[in-house]
Design a protein around this motif. Structure first.
Motif, PDB file in Angstrom:
ATOM      1  N   ASN A   1      92.240  29.032 -13.098  1.00 36.41           N
ATOM      2  CA  ASN A   1      90.804  28.804 -13.136  1.00 36.41           C
ATOM      3  C   ASN A   1      90.465  27.318 -13.036  1.00 36.41           C
ATOM      4  O   ASN A   1      89.482  26.923 -12.404  1.00 36.41           O
ATOM      5  N   LEU A   2      91.309  26.474 -13.634  1.00 35.93           N
ATOM      6  CA  LEU A   2      91.047  25.036 -13.673  1.00 35.93           C
ATOM      7  C   LEU A   2      91.520  24.315 -12.414  1.00 35.93           C
ATOM      8  O   LEU A   2      90.887  23.351 -11.970  1.00 35.93           O
TER       9      LEU A   2
ATOM     10  N   TYR B 295      86.381  30.650  -0.703  1.00 34.42           N
ATOM     11  CA  TYR B 295      87.621  30.697  -1.482  1.00 34.42           C
ATOM     12  C   TYR B 295      87.427  31.214  -2.907  1.00 34.42           C
ATOM     13  O   TYR B 295      88.335  31.861  -3.446  1.00 34.42           O
ATOM     14  N   PRO B 296      86.275  30.946  -3.568  1.00 34.39           N
ATOM     15  CA  PRO B 296      86.097  31.499  -4.916  1.00 34.39           C
ATOM     16  C   PRO B 296      86.247  33.009  -4.996  1.00 34.39           C
ATOM     17  O   PRO B 296      86.635  33.541  -6.037  1.00 34.39           O
TER      18      PRO B 296
ATOM     19  N   GLU C 116      88.565  34.532  -7.839  1.00 33.03           N
ATOM     20  CA  GLU C 116      88.055  35.463  -8.843  1.00 33.03           C
ATOM     21  C   GLU C 116      88.864  36.756  -8.855  1.00 33.03           C
ATOM     22  O   GLU C 116      89.106  37.329  -9.916  1.00 33.03           O
ATOM     23  N   ARG C 117      89.283  37.215  -7.690  1.00 39.88           N
ATOM     24  CA  ARG C 117      90.112  38.419  -7.649  1.00 39.88           C
ATOM     25  C   ARG C 117      91.456  38.174  -8.324  1.00 39.88           C
ATOM     26  O   ARG C 117      91.970  39.033  -9.055  1.00 39.88           O
TER      27      ARG C 117
ATOM     28  N   ALA D 271      82.100  32.010 -10.940  1.00 43.78           N
ATOM     29  CA  ALA D 271      81.069  32.408  -9.983  1.00 43.78           C
ATOM     30  C   ALA D 271      81.136  33.916  -9.783  1.00 43.78           C
ATOM     31  O   ALA D 271      82.215  34.510  -9.800  1.00 43.78           O
ATOM     32  N   GLU D 272      79.974  34.508  -9.603  1.00 47.63           N
ATOM     33  CA  GLU D 272      79.890  35.933  -9.319  1.00 47.63           C
ATOM     34  C   GLU D 272      79.341  36.154  -7.913  1.00 47.63           C
ATOM     35  O   GLU D 272      78.782  35.242  -7.312  1.00 47.63           O
ATOM     36  N   GLU D 273      79.542  37.355  -7.408  1.00 46.95           N
ATOM     37  CA  GLU D 273      79.053  37.672  -6.062  1.00 46.95           C
ATOM     38  C   GLU D 273      77.532  37.784  -6.074  1.00 46.95           C
ATOM     39  O   GLU D 273      76.957  38.525  -6.875  1.00 46.95           O
TER      40      GLU D 273
END
Length: 245
Positions: A51-52, A115-116, A120-121, A188-190
């Motif tokens: 995550n970082l 890329y996020p 996230e996946r 971040a969310e979709e």
């Protein structure tokens, strides 16, 4: 003419070397990151590291590939430059640098927008991978409703409600319990409008404060950094008796 040919051959050689070095650096950056992830055994620590650092290291690798392309572009049509005029050498250099700047901003946007989704996946896979207790038993992750009903000893405090999720893993054979804390505002969310993973928590406010007998209500305001879309989600806050010891 001979001087020009000698210069161009040396120039091309150095440009090829520079491109090769940049490609090697890009690959090493990606390998280093994956090796660091592989070294971390605890899934929560692995999650925090990815995550970082994941997007940052990936962007470093992309920049190295962009520089490799810049070096390579400065070898195109070298023979024609030898035959015609050295002024085309400066034109090629200017074009290559211009394309580098364009590539920087294009790929920066692509990495930021696309890329996020991959990250996230990957984070969700790490978060949901079954944990193993010190006794060697596979632990079970409690559902959201079970977490609210479960007595999480001294871990969920009212002051920490905002943007914090708790995963509770339980070894049902020994009763061993592991609590993992995740900060929702870091992710971040979709976006339901544009479909990109560019929507983050903009602000939060408690609509109803929890009491010892009643649950509370947290209102999360989301904003998409790409299209500007806004939406809000309601989150139930567990009763105080379930939040504090």
């Amino acid at each position: 003419m001979e001087t020009t040919s000698t210069f161009m051959r040396a120039w091309d050689q150095y440009m090829y070397m520079g491109a090769g070095v940049c490609v090697v650096i890009a690959v090493l950056i990606l390998l280093y990151h994956e090796f660091k992830v592989f070294q971390i055994k605890d899934y929560k620590e692995k999650y925090d590291y990815v995550n970082l650092h994941e997007i940052r290291y990936f962007w470093y690798a992309v920049m190295a590939f962009i520089l490799a392309g810049t070096f390579f572009a400065n070898t195109i049509a070298s023979r024609a430059i030898e035959v015609h005029s050295m002024r085309w050498f400066y034109v090629r250099t200017f074009i290559a640098l211009g394309l580098t700047v364009i590539a920087y901003f294009v790929f920066f946007s692509l990495v930021k927008i696309y890329y996020p989704r991959y990250v996230e996946r990957r984070l969700m896979r790490l978060r949901n991978t079954p944990r193993v207790s010190p006794s060697g038993n596979v632990m079970r992750k409690l559902s959201d409703s079970e977490v609210q009903e479960h007595h999480v000893e001294g871990s969920v405090k009212v002051s920490e409600i905002h943007s914090v999720d708790y995963d509770v893993w339980v070894d049902e054979k020994t009763g061993f319990k592991k609590i993992e804390k995740y900060h929702a505002y870091e992710h971040a969310e979709e976006c339901s409008e544009c479909g990109y993973y560019t929507m983050k928590i903009d602000k939060e406010e408690i609509e109803e404060h929890p009491t010892a007998s009643n649950t509370g209500l947290l209102l999360k305001h989301f904003k998409c950094s790409y299209c500007g879309h806004r939406e809000q989600h309601e989150v139930i806050i567990a009763r105080l008796s379930e939040n504090v010891t």
